[in-house]
Design a protein around this motif. Structure first.
Motif, PDB file in Angstrom:
ATOM      1  N   PRO A 128       0.808  -1.229   0.000  1.00 39.39           N
ATOM      2  CA  PRO A 128       0.000   0.000   0.000  1.00 39.39           C
ATOM      3  C   PRO A 128       0.838   1.274   0.000  1.00 39.39           C
ATOM      4  N   ALA A 129       1.963   1.272   0.709  1.00 36.89           N
ATOM      5  CA  ALA A 129       2.825   2.458   0.742  1.00 36.89           C
ATOM      6  C   ALA A 129       3.408   2.748  -0.632  1.00 36.89           C
ATOM      7  N   VAL A 130       3.833   1.702  -1.330  1.00 34.24           N
ATOM      8  CA  VAL A 130       4.402   1.879  -2.670  1.00 34.24           C
ATOM      9  C   VAL A 130       3.328   2.302  -3.656  1.00 34.24           C
ATOM     10  N   GLN A 131       2.141   1.731  -3.540  1.00 34.74           N
ATOM     11  CA  GLN A 131       1.047   2.127  -4.412  1.00 34.74           C
ATOM     12  C   GLN A 131       0.663   3.597  -4.217  1.00 34.74           C
ATOM     13  N   LEU A 227      17.666  -1.890   8.113  1.00 35.25           N
ATOM     14  CA  LEU A 227      17.086  -0.649   7.608  1.00 35.25           C
ATOM     15  C   LEU A 227      16.402  -0.928   6.285  1.00 35.25           C
ATOM     16  N   ARG A 228      15.208  -0.372   6.121  1.00 29.34           N
ATOM     17  CA  ARG A 228      14.445  -0.501   4.886  1.00 29.34           C
ATOM     18  C   ARG A 228      13.834   0.873   4.596  1.00 29.34           C
ATOM     19  N   SER A 229      14.646   1.791   4.117  1.00 28.64           N
ATOM     20  CA  SER A 229      14.170   3.164   3.967  1.00 28.64           C
ATOM     21  C   SER A 229      14.476   3.699   2.574  1.00 28.64           C
ATOM     22  N   ALA A 230      13.686   4.696   2.158  1.00 32.37           N
ATOM     23  CA  ALA A 230      13.881   5.300   0.847  1.00 32.37           C
ATOM     24  C   ALA A 230      13.372   6.735   0.854  1.00 32.37           C
ATOM     25  N   ILE A 231      13.938   7.530  -0.049  1.00 33.95           N
ATOM     26  CA  ILE A 231      13.496   8.910  -0.275  1.00 33.95           C
ATOM     27  C   ILE A 231      13.182   9.060  -1.751  1.00 33.95           C
ATOM     28  N   MET A 238       8.470  15.891  -1.267  1.00 29.80           N
ATOM     29  CA  MET A 238       9.362  14.755  -1.103  1.00 29.80           C
ATOM     30  C   MET A 238       8.684  13.719  -0.200  1.00 29.80           C
ATOM     31  N   ILE A 239       9.036  12.459  -0.415  1.00 26.28           N
ATOM     32  CA  ILE A 239       8.459  11.360   0.362  1.00 26.28           C
ATOM     33  C   ILE A 239       9.567  10.565   1.030  1.00 26.28           C
ATOM     34  N   THR A 240       9.363  10.219   2.306  1.00 30.47           N
ATOM     35  CA  THR A 240      10.216   9.225   2.944  1.00 30.47           C
ATOM     36  C   THR A 240       9.380   7.973   3.172  1.00 30.47           C
ATOM     37  N   TYR A 241      10.017   6.818   2.970  1.00 29.66           N
ATOM     38  CA  TYR A 241       9.338   5.526   3.086  1.00 29.66           C
ATOM     39  C   TYR A 241      10.183   4.647   3.995  1.00 29.66           C
ATOM     40  N   ASP A 242       9.618   4.244   5.121  1.00 29.85           N
ATOM     41  CA  ASP A 242      10.313   3.368   6.075  1.00 29.85           C
ATOM     42  C   ASP A 242       9.480   2.115   6.268  1.00 29.85           C
ATOM     43  N   ASP A 243       9.906   1.030   5.631  1.00 34.65           N
ATOM     44  CA  ASP A 243       9.116  -0.195   5.662  1.00 34.65           C
ATOM     45  C   ASP A 243       9.227  -0.938   6.989  1.00 34.65           C
ATOM     46  N   THR A 244      10.167  -0.546   7.851  1.00 35.38           N
ATOM     47  CA  THR A 244      10.281  -1.208   9.150  1.00 35.38           C
ATOM     48  C   THR A 244       9.236  -0.701  10.136  1.00 35.38           C
ATOM     49  N   LYS A 249       4.234   4.420   7.523  1.00 36.52           N
ATOM     50  CA  LYS A 249       5.390   4.086   6.686  1.00 36.52           C
ATOM     51  C   LYS A 249       5.787   5.241   5.762  1.00 36.52           C
ATOM     52  N   LEU A 250       4.798   6.041   5.352  1.00 38.18           N
ATOM     53  CA  LEU A 250       5.060   7.156   4.446  1.00 38.18           C
ATOM     54  C   LEU A 250       4.919   8.492   5.156  1.00 38.18           C
ATOM     55  N   ARG A 251       5.806   9.415   4.812  1.00 37.04           N
ATOM     56  CA  ARG A 251       5.681  10.808   5.229  1.00 37.04           C
ATOM     57  C   ARG A 251       5.913  11.683   4.006  1.00 37.04           C
ATOM     58  N   VAL A 252       5.010  12.611   3.774  1.00 32.68           N
ATOM     59  CA  VAL A 252       5.104  13.507   2.627  1.00 32.68           C
ATOM     60  C   VAL A 252       5.481  14.891   3.120  1.00 32.68           C
ATOM     61  N   TYR A 253       6.596  15.398   2.633  1.00 34.87           N
ATOM     62  CA  TYR A 253       7.142  16.678   3.078  1.00 34.87           C
ATOM     63  C   TYR A 253       6.917  17.750   2.020  1.00 34.87           C
TER      64      TYR A 253
END
Length: 336
Positions: A128-131, A227-231, A238-244, A249-253
């Motif tokens: 869902p976070a990736v979608q 760690l399972r993170s992405a920007i 900008m989006i940060t994605y932390d699957d842990t 899991k998502l934050r939109v900046y």
């Protein structure tokens, strides 16, 4: 009618597929296949309606079977998938779909001839976070996409037949494929080291896209932390994605930097810092969403999100990464 399904490989990942596909209302799990007879005994108690065997031909010769899932070592993906397609059945292949683009092309050609679907287990495509990330990117909510930077590190499981890029970076490539066409990658640069075995356990992968977008992926089997993170950076947000994270899991900046020509200095940065938004996401298990999607595709005869063509694009990038590791330089994609 339910999709009659069998699975080959009941080791590390196979039991998860057996559980999630078997739980889908439109899937009838008929066969389980593995060479380890002890696994048969254990799983038979959990799934009494499933027939277990150590002979792949039992599944291939079952004319009532619609779909076969392959969850075996990478080297076996191509020969097993080829047999499944030749038997006139749809096939689901654990990532990566093949060891080479030549093998992937042969499978795609055979699937077209047999009029069967190839599904590749790029599970993160269905997260869902990736979608949500993909939806925002495609709708232009992030503005012009600029770069992707991810870290996927942990301690183990060290593989013998593939390096860490084929094991871990493949997840980040599948995430990228949710909102970008991987066929647009023009250059691949990889750097890695093997400290324990013969395959690289630590690696960095850099991709350049035709549009100028760039992606950097850091993967490791030798990290004391997981760690399972992405920007994902865009010109508007900008989006940060932390699957842990269990949730959020998502934050939109609403942050960014632009340049303006209103000052004497031709590059005078203007910084923007606005709100942070945390999208609400479904808590459904990603693997269950993938199984549901595949059942729907087979029943409606529609193309899957993680098709054989997507799998082929990922294999092409990983092949180029291997060439880059060997030559110690950036390589153009598709050329040796």
């Amino acid at each position: 009618m339910p999709i009659r399904t069998g699975i080959i490989g009941l080791g590390y990942w196979g039991p998860n597929l057996l559980r999630t596909f078997g739980a889908d209302a439109d899937c009838e799990m008929v066969w389980g296949c593995d060479l380890n007879l002890e696994r048969h005994k254990k799983l038979q108690r959990q799934y009494p309606a499933v027939k277990f065997t150590s002979d792949v031909d039992d599944l291939l010769s079952d004319k009532s079977l619609d779909l076969i899932l392959i969850a075996t070592p990478t080297a076996t993906h191509f020969p097993l998938a080829k047999k499944v397609l030749e038997a006139g059945k749809h096939v689901f292949i654990e990532k990566p779909m093949a060891r080479t683009t030549k093998e992937a092309d042969m499978l795609l050609k055979l699937a077209k001839k047999k009029k069967k679907q190839i599904f590749v287990d790029h599970t993160f495509v269905f997260a869902p976070a990736v979608q949500e990330m993909a939806r925002m990117a495609k709708k232009g909510e992030l503005g012009e996409l600029r770069y992707f930077d991810s870290t996927r590190i942990n301690l183990g499981l060290i593989q013998k037949d593939i390096n860490v890029l084929w094991d871990l970076a493949i997840h980040d490539l599948s995430i990228l494929s949710a909102f970008l066409d991987l066929k647009d990658v023009t250059e691949v640069a990889a750097h890695g080291n093997a400290y324990v075995g013969e395959q690289e356990e630590v690696a960095h992968l850099q991709l350049t896209f035709r549009s100028g977008f760039s992606a950097h992926v850091h993967v490791s089997w030798l990290s004391p932390v997981k760690l399972r993170s992405a920007i994902l950076c865009g010109s508007k947000a900008m989006i940060t994605y932390d699957d842990t994270q269990p949730s959020e899991k998502l934050r939109v900046y609403d942050k960014g930097v632009e340049r303006t020509g209103t000052k004497a200095d031709p590059f005078f940065p203007v910084y923007r810092s606005g709100d942070i938004r945390i999208p609400a996401l479904p808590s459904t298990e990603t693997l269950s969403l993938e199984a549901r999607h595949i059942m729907t595709c087979l029943q409606t005869k529609t193309n899957p999100l993680a098709s054989g063509e997507h799998g082929r694009s990922v294999v092409a990038i990983l092949e180029a990464a291997d060439r880059s590791l060997k030559l110690k330089r950036t390589v153009p994609l598709g050329k040796k």
